[in-house]
Enzyme design. Structure first.
Site, PDB file in Angstrom:
ATOM      1  CB  SER A  24      32.227  12.130  53.203  1.00 43.23           C
ATOM      2  OG  SER A  24      31.930  12.170  54.418  1.00 43.23           O
ATOM      3  NE  ARG A 124      34.720   8.209  66.131  1.00 47.22           N
ATOM      4  CZ  ARG A 124      34.770   8.669  65.011  1.00 47.22           C
ATOM      5  NH1 ARG A 124      35.710   9.599  64.934  1.00 47.22           N
ATOM      6  NH2 ARG A 124      33.534   8.616  64.092  1.00 47.22           N
ATOM      7  CB  SER A 171      27.249   3.431  57.067  1.00 47.09           C
ATOM      8  OG  SER A 171      27.533   4.605  56.942  1.00 47.09           O
ATOM      9  CD  GLN A 172      33.349   6.661  58.928  1.00 49.74           C
ATOM     10  OE1 GLN A 172      34.303   6.157  59.870  1.00 49.74           O
ATOM     11  NE2 GLN A 172      33.195   7.981  58.751  1.00 49.74           N
ATOM     12  CG  ASP A 316      28.106  13.960  60.411  1.00 52.84           C
ATOM     13  OD1 ASP A 316      28.211  13.249  61.279  1.00 52.84           O
ATOM     14  OD2 ASP A 316      28.910  13.968  59.244  1.00 52.84           O
ATOM     15  NE  ARG A 347      29.781  14.483  66.614  1.00 55.32           N
ATOM     16  CZ  ARG A 347      29.906  14.423  65.289  1.00 55.32           C
ATOM     17  NH1 ARG A 347      29.139  13.714  64.536  1.00 55.32           N
ATOM     18  NH2 ARG A 347      31.140  14.921  64.846  1.00 55.32           N
ATOM     19  NE  ARG A 397      30.184  16.812  60.972  1.00 51.70           N
ATOM     20  CZ  ARG A 397      30.607  17.415  59.926  1.00 51.70           C
ATOM     21  NH1 ARG A 397      30.237  18.772  59.732  1.00 51.70           N
ATOM     22  NH2 ARG A 397      31.202  16.921  58.964  1.00 51.70           N
ATOM     23  CE  LYS A 422      36.827  14.212  63.045  1.00 51.27           C
ATOM     24  NZ  LYS A 422      37.883  13.240  63.021  1.00 51.27           N
TER      25      LYS A 422
END
Length: 447
Positions: A24, A124, A171-172, A316, A347, A397, A422
């Protein structure tokens, strides 16, 4: 395709290691360096699929960039908010930060660009950000489905000075508009109409803006004001270690009753995933901050406690906690993470599916899930009577988190482990170095 077969720790393990830089923070630093006048030197950079996609995009846009992977360093020279090339095709891959940040930068520049992505990224969320950019005067042409990749940016006309932005899905979106706000000379205001209050990564963005000599104003809890006539200043910048990656090793100590210390991870760091260490404390672990990093011990009585927790600010770690919860006494209820259904994979569904493969009872809920451990089932695996192969859904993840189960139980194999490239491409090599691999740990399989 490959698989990684794990060999559990023998007894308690004391883990001491250093993890790569934060994904990030790396991608935010790359964006800020590209928008800064002069030459910036970024130290401790994470090299992964996501960051390489970002660097390649900057190269395609004409930036002078020197990449030194062995030194974990990137040197980038820029003329500020003026992008060197104003008519280029840019590929953002599957990287959410690259997709959102680069889209905002290209859109607000006034140039003409074609932006493409992987199939995964096409699915996405992007609409809320693109609508906000349209409000600011950006003109898009969508080639397939509206508000999804691929699309063309056809320049920018005069727009509104106030935008409404819903960040319930990511929130990105807000970080993208904040970080690129200097490209709107007259400044603008962002109003959040949604319900999501998880803004740990937004706090990172705001801190890094200040590090590069720009600031903004808060006008109430849901209103952000980008000040006019600001400019980023090039600088040397140290990227923090990736706390998201560090959490896997702290989780290993929690599961196995040993200890873990990750170099340079401290309580005063900016990353929201530090909150996960407090979750482990609530489950029975202990921590101590030392000069070279935070040290965590597993529970003294050898048993973790199930709990109810809201992970909205460190979502995450949902998969990580799901793996730890398998070894707890009592159920663990995770709330505040409904949005992770729309990340690299669904997820929540992936966790539920894979833990049921393991034989556990798991309940999916609207904003999370509940995991019910089964001590008798775990004893069966500890005898070595069963084996299970976990799917990863091309989600880094999922691969890294479910490998945690194999640190304590025999018969665990991770399918397609290298999707972890990734963010942490050497993760399974680190596990091998810790003694967690069997002699046939990496095997070829036929798809």
């Amino acid at each position: 395709m490959k698989e990684f077969r794990l060999k559990p720790f023998e007894g308690k393990k004391d883990i001491r290691l250093q993890v790569p830089g934060s994904k990030s923070i790396t991608n935010r630093a790359l964006l800020l360096a590209a928008l800064s006048q002069g030459t910036s030197v970024l130290e401790g950079v994470l090299f992964s699929d996501d960051s390489r996609v970002f660097m390649k995009a900057l190269e395609d846009l004409g930036y002078e960039i020197l990449v030194e992977e062995e030194k974990e360093r990137v040197t980038l020279t820029s003329k500020g908010v003026q992008i060197p090339r104003d008519q280029v095709e840019v590929y953002v891959g599957s990287a959410g930060t690259a997709a959102r940040f680069l889209t905002a930068m290209l859109a607000l520049s006034g140039g003409s660009y074609r932006v493409t992505s992987s199939d995964q990224m096409k699915a996405r969320p992007m609409k809320e950000l693109l609508v906000a950019l349209e409000t600011l005067g950006v003109v898009f042409e969508y080639e397939e489905e509206a508000y999804r990749f691929p699309f063309k940016i056809l320049g920018r006309k005069e727009g509104e000075k106030k935008v409404f932005l819903n960040i319930d899905e990511s929130s990105q979106f807000l970080s993208a508009l904040l970080l690129t706000g200097v490209m709107v000379e007259e400044g603008h205001e962002i109003q959040l109409p949604g319900t999501r209050d998880a803004r740990a990564y937004v706090e990172i963005s705001m801190k890094m803006m200040k590090d590069f000599s720009c600031s903004m104003e808060m006008r109430g809890p849901d209103t952000y004001r980008i000040l006019p006539d600001q400019a980023y200043e090039a600088r040397t910048y140290q990227v923090e270690p990736d706390v998201s990656a560090a959490c896997y090793f702290y989780a290993m100590a929690a599961i196995n009753g040993g200890s873990a210390k990750v170099a340079h991870v401290h309580w005063d760091g900016s990353q929201g995933d530090l909150a996960f260490l407090h979750v482990l404390e609530d489950m029975g672990c202990e921590t101590k901050e030392e000069e070279d990093g935070i040290l965590l011990w597993g529970p003294k009585r050898g048993k973790l406690k199930g709990l109810q927790v809201n992970l909205s600010n460190c979502s995450d770690q949902t998969m990580t906690l799901a793996a730890v919860a398998v070894f707890a006494q009592g159920p663990t209820k995770i709330r505040g993470v409904g949005h992770i259904r729309r990340q690299e994979s669904n997820r929540i569904l992936a966790i539920v599916t894979e833990l049921k493969r393991f034989g556990l009872k798991v309940e999916e809920e609207e904003d999370g899930l509940t995991i019910y451990p089964d001590e008798n089932l775990l004893e069966t695996y500890q005898r070595g009577d069963r084996q299970v192969t976990f799917e990863t859904y091309e989600d880094h993840r999922m691969a890294m988190s479910f490998a945690l189960l194999g640190t304590a139980l025999p018969g665990v194999t991770i399918h397609n482990p290298m999707c972890c490239r990734k963010t942490f491409e050497k993760y399974f090599q680190v596990l091998t170095n810790l003694g967690l691999s069997s002699k046939i740990n990496v095997i070829d399989t036929q798809d």
